[in-house]
Design an enzyme around this catalytic site. Sequence first.
Site, PDB file in Angstrom:
ATOM      1  N   THR A  21      27.687  44.819  44.141  1.00 31.15           N
ATOM      2  CA  THR A  21      26.610  45.731  43.736  1.00 31.15           C
ATOM      3  C   THR A  21      26.987  46.491  42.465  1.00 31.15           C
ATOM      4  O   THR A  21      26.116  47.015  41.789  1.00 31.15           O
ATOM      5  CB  THR A  21      26.340  46.766  44.852  1.00 31.15           C
ATOM      6  OG1 THR A  21      27.604  47.293  45.274  1.00 31.15           O
ATOM      7  CG2 THR A  21      25.645  46.139  46.041  1.00 31.15           C
ATOM      8  N   ASP A  22      28.301  46.544  42.138  1.00 33.13           N
ATOM      9  CA  ASP A  22      28.702  47.459  41.051  1.00 33.13           C
ATOM     10  C   ASP A  22      28.311  46.968  39.657  1.00 33.13           C
ATOM     11  O   ASP A  22      28.206  47.776  38.739  1.00 33.13           O
ATOM     12  CB  ASP A  22      30.203  47.799  41.118  1.00 33.13           C
ATOM     13  CG  ASP A  22      31.130  46.639  40.828  1.00 33.13           C
ATOM     14  OD1 ASP A  22      30.687  45.477  40.885  1.00 33.13           O
ATOM     15  OD2 ASP A  22      32.319  46.899  40.531  1.00 33.13           O
ATOM     16  N   ALA A 105      44.423  38.851  46.358  1.00 31.56           N
ATOM     17  CA  ALA A 105      44.082  39.004  47.778  1.00 31.56           C
ATOM     18  C   ALA A 105      42.821  39.844  47.961  1.00 31.56           C
ATOM     19  O   ALA A 105      42.532  40.310  49.058  1.00 31.56           O
ATOM     20  CB  ALA A 105      45.254  39.628  48.526  1.00 31.56           C
ATOM     21  N   SER A 108      42.309  44.082  44.454  1.00 31.56           N
ATOM     22  CA  SER A 108      42.247  44.547  43.076  1.00 31.56           C
ATOM     23  C   SER A 108      43.589  44.753  42.391  1.00 31.56           C
ATOM     24  O   SER A 108      43.834  45.780  41.761  1.00 31.56           O
ATOM     25  CB  SER A 108      41.432  45.831  43.014  1.00 31.56           C
ATOM     26  OG  SER A 108      40.949  45.928  41.720  1.00 31.56           O
ATOM     27  N   SER A 109      44.423  43.729  42.488  1.00 31.03           N
ATOM     28  CA  SER A 109      45.706  43.807  41.792  1.00 31.03           C
ATOM     29  C   SER A 109      45.488  43.881  40.278  1.00 31.03           C
ATOM     30  O   SER A 109      46.279  44.496  39.570  1.00 31.03           O
ATOM     31  CB  SER A 109      46.569  42.598  42.145  1.00 31.03           C
ATOM     32  OG  SER A 109      45.843  41.412  41.959  1.00 31.03           O
ATOM     33  N   SER A 110      44.392  43.306  39.784  1.00 29.83           N
ATOM     34  CA  SER A 110      44.178  43.314  38.328  1.00 29.83           C
ATOM     35  C   SER A 110      43.842  44.721  37.827  1.00 29.83           C
ATOM     36  O   SER A 110      44.439  45.194  36.860  1.00 29.83           O
ATOM     37  CB  SER A 110      43.088  42.319  37.924  1.00 29.83           C
ATOM     38  OG  SER A 110      41.927  42.548  38.671  1.00 29.83           O
ATOM     39  N   GLU A 142      39.354  44.503  30.633  1.00 29.86           N
ATOM     40  CA  GLU A 142      39.242  43.356  31.556  1.00 29.86           C
ATOM     41  C   GLU A 142      38.004  42.518  31.205  1.00 29.86           C
ATOM     42  O   GLU A 142      38.051  41.294  31.214  1.00 29.86           O
ATOM     43  CB  GLU A 142      39.203  43.823  33.021  1.00 29.86           C
ATOM     44  CG  GLU A 142      39.210  42.638  33.979  1.00 29.86           C
ATOM     45  CD  GLU A 142      39.711  42.922  35.388  1.00 29.86           C
ATOM     46  OE1 GLU A 142      40.198  44.027  35.657  1.00 29.86           O
ATOM     47  OE2 GLU A 142      39.597  42.010  36.230  1.00 29.86           O
ATOM     48  N   ASP A 154      36.473  48.984  40.733  1.00 32.36           N
ATOM     49  CA  ASP A 154      37.922  48.933  40.955  1.00 32.36           C
ATOM     50  C   ASP A 154      38.665  49.930  40.060  1.00 32.36           C
ATOM     51  O   ASP A 154      39.557  50.638  40.501  1.00 32.36           O
ATOM     52  CB  ASP A 154      38.453  47.514  40.685  1.00 32.36           C
ATOM     53  CG  ASP A 154      37.807  46.482  41.586  1.00 32.36           C
ATOM     54  OD1 ASP A 154      37.081  46.883  42.513  1.00 32.36           O
ATOM     55  OD2 ASP A 154      38.020  45.282  41.365  1.00 32.36           O
ATOM     56  N   TYR A 203      32.789  34.140  39.720  1.00 29.90           N
ATOM     57  CA  TYR A 203      32.376  35.547  39.734  1.00 29.90           C
ATOM     58  C   TYR A 203      31.363  35.803  38.610  1.00 29.90           C
ATOM     59  O   TYR A 203      30.293  36.365  38.833  1.00 29.90           O
ATOM     60  CB  TYR A 203      33.611  36.433  39.568  1.00 29.90           C
ATOM     61  CG  TYR A 203      33.310  37.910  39.550  1.00 29.90           C
ATOM     62  CD1 TYR A 203      33.283  38.645  40.722  1.00 29.90           C
ATOM     63  CD2 TYR A 203      33.065  38.572  38.347  1.00 29.90           C
ATOM     64  CE1 TYR A 203      33.018  40.009  40.704  1.00 29.90           C
ATOM     65  CE2 TYR A 203      32.796  39.932  38.320  1.00 29.90           C
ATOM     66  CZ  TYR A 203      32.777  40.642  39.499  1.00 29.90           C
ATOM     67  OH  TYR A 203      32.500  41.986  39.471  1.00 29.90           O
TER      68      TYR A 203
HETATM   69  C1  GLA Z   1      35.714  42.370  42.105  1.00 26.89           C
HETATM   70  C2  GLA Z   1      35.296  43.136  40.849  1.00 26.89           C
HETATM   71  C3  GLA Z   1      34.492  44.387  41.218  1.00 26.89           C
HETATM   72  C4  GLA Z   1      33.361  44.067  42.193  1.00 26.89           C
HETATM   73  C5  GLA Z   1      33.856  43.212  43.352  1.00 26.89           C
HETATM   74  C6  GLA Z   1      32.723  42.742  44.219  1.00 26.89           C
HETATM   75  O1  GLA Z   1      36.633  43.123  42.833  1.00 26.89           O
HETATM   76  O2  GLA Z   1      36.421  43.494  40.094  1.00 26.89           O
HETATM   77  O3  GLA Z   1      34.008  44.989  40.051  1.00 26.89           O
HETATM   78  O4  GLA Z   1      32.293  43.459  41.525  1.00 26.89           O
HETATM   79  O5  GLA Z   1      34.575  42.079  42.913  1.00 26.89           O
HETATM   80  O6  GLA Z   1      32.082  43.813  44.823  1.00 26.89           O
END
Ligand code: GLA
Length: 359
Positions: A21-22, A105, A108-110, A142, A154, A203
């Site tokens: 949704t973000d 995983a 959000s390691s990135s 990013e 994230d 994605y």
């Molecule tokens: C990844 C992206 C986020 C978000 C999620 C899905 O983590 O980095 O910005 O879009 O996927 O909700």
Amino acid sequence: MELLKYTFKSPGRINLIGEHTDYNDGYVLPAAIDKYTYITFEESDRFEAYSKYFDQCIEFLLDEKKEKIEWLNYVKGALLYTLKGTKREISPWKIEITGDLPLGAGLSSSASLMVGVVYGLSHVENLGMSRQEIAITAHKAENEFVGVNCGIMDQYVVAMGKKDTLMFIDTLSKKIEYVHTEGFPKMTIIDSGVKHDLASGDYNKRQMECREAEKIVGLKLRKMSLDTIDKNRKILGNTLYKRALHVVNENVRVLKAIDAIQKSNWKDLGRLLYASHESLRDFYEVSTEEIDFIVNELKKIDVVYGARMIGGGFGGSVLILSKRDLSEELSKIKIKYENEFSVKMKVYSVGLSDGVQSL
Ligand code: GLA
């Protein structure tokens, strides 16, 4: 002479609800977790990065060129975009990366790495950036340098998370509300062992589908109602119809989740997590067989309130909300899972943490 050395601790994140949704101006409800990337900046005569995760040490130039080694682009992009905002010359640093946050995983390691590098550079070079500026800079790097068109969730939560709270973010207004978690059910993460790689394109494809749906309907997804989507079902076609349905329903689920938390209604909250998972599986089509297997097994356990895949999808982790510790049940699922898929499943108990910090 001893070289100056500074270490920073940058968390990973979970997302309770509000997935995909973000980047659609929607709602999210993430939290920073007590699994971290540790980033050390050490004075040096050249730019160099060492990753313990990859056991590689590489010298690089701080130019606009993308590197062949993928993890290095996250470091380089974060440094470059921090400097773009300042127009300052900086001295070279050796940057060391270690940590206990699993890579790929869905935790959000990135963003943990990039926000940590921006925060670290701002600190060692006295750039005085605010936490919001740090999040925005890491996000831009990013998107533009690494090439993943991720939303802002994230980076916001890694930069601005608070201990024992969830962060309700309206990604349209960028307004943040912290939601306390006293009395909250136990949270456990299962890493499916199936690595996702958002840079590989699925994605970004979902994101393009959302933009396409908006073009056809002539309205932003944030403004669409279920009625609008139904009226446009034919011209949207099956795939875009399903994508839009997920996003619109997921936003409603986030608001309902906040209501359930305020009433300490864990059963309702759990049901929302299961519903989110089903929607990600059937409408947004970002789950995997392995993740669905884990969620289905969890559904059979009556002390589990709810569970769902978290993060971008195509592998990654499952978040579980339960009444009590599930060690016994999860060791049985682990055996079944590993027999079925020949992949190792890992279980982590998580606490909610503050955002990036200096050590
Ligand atoms: C990844 C992206 C986020 C978000 C999620 C899905 O983590 O980095 O910005 O879009 O996927 O909700």
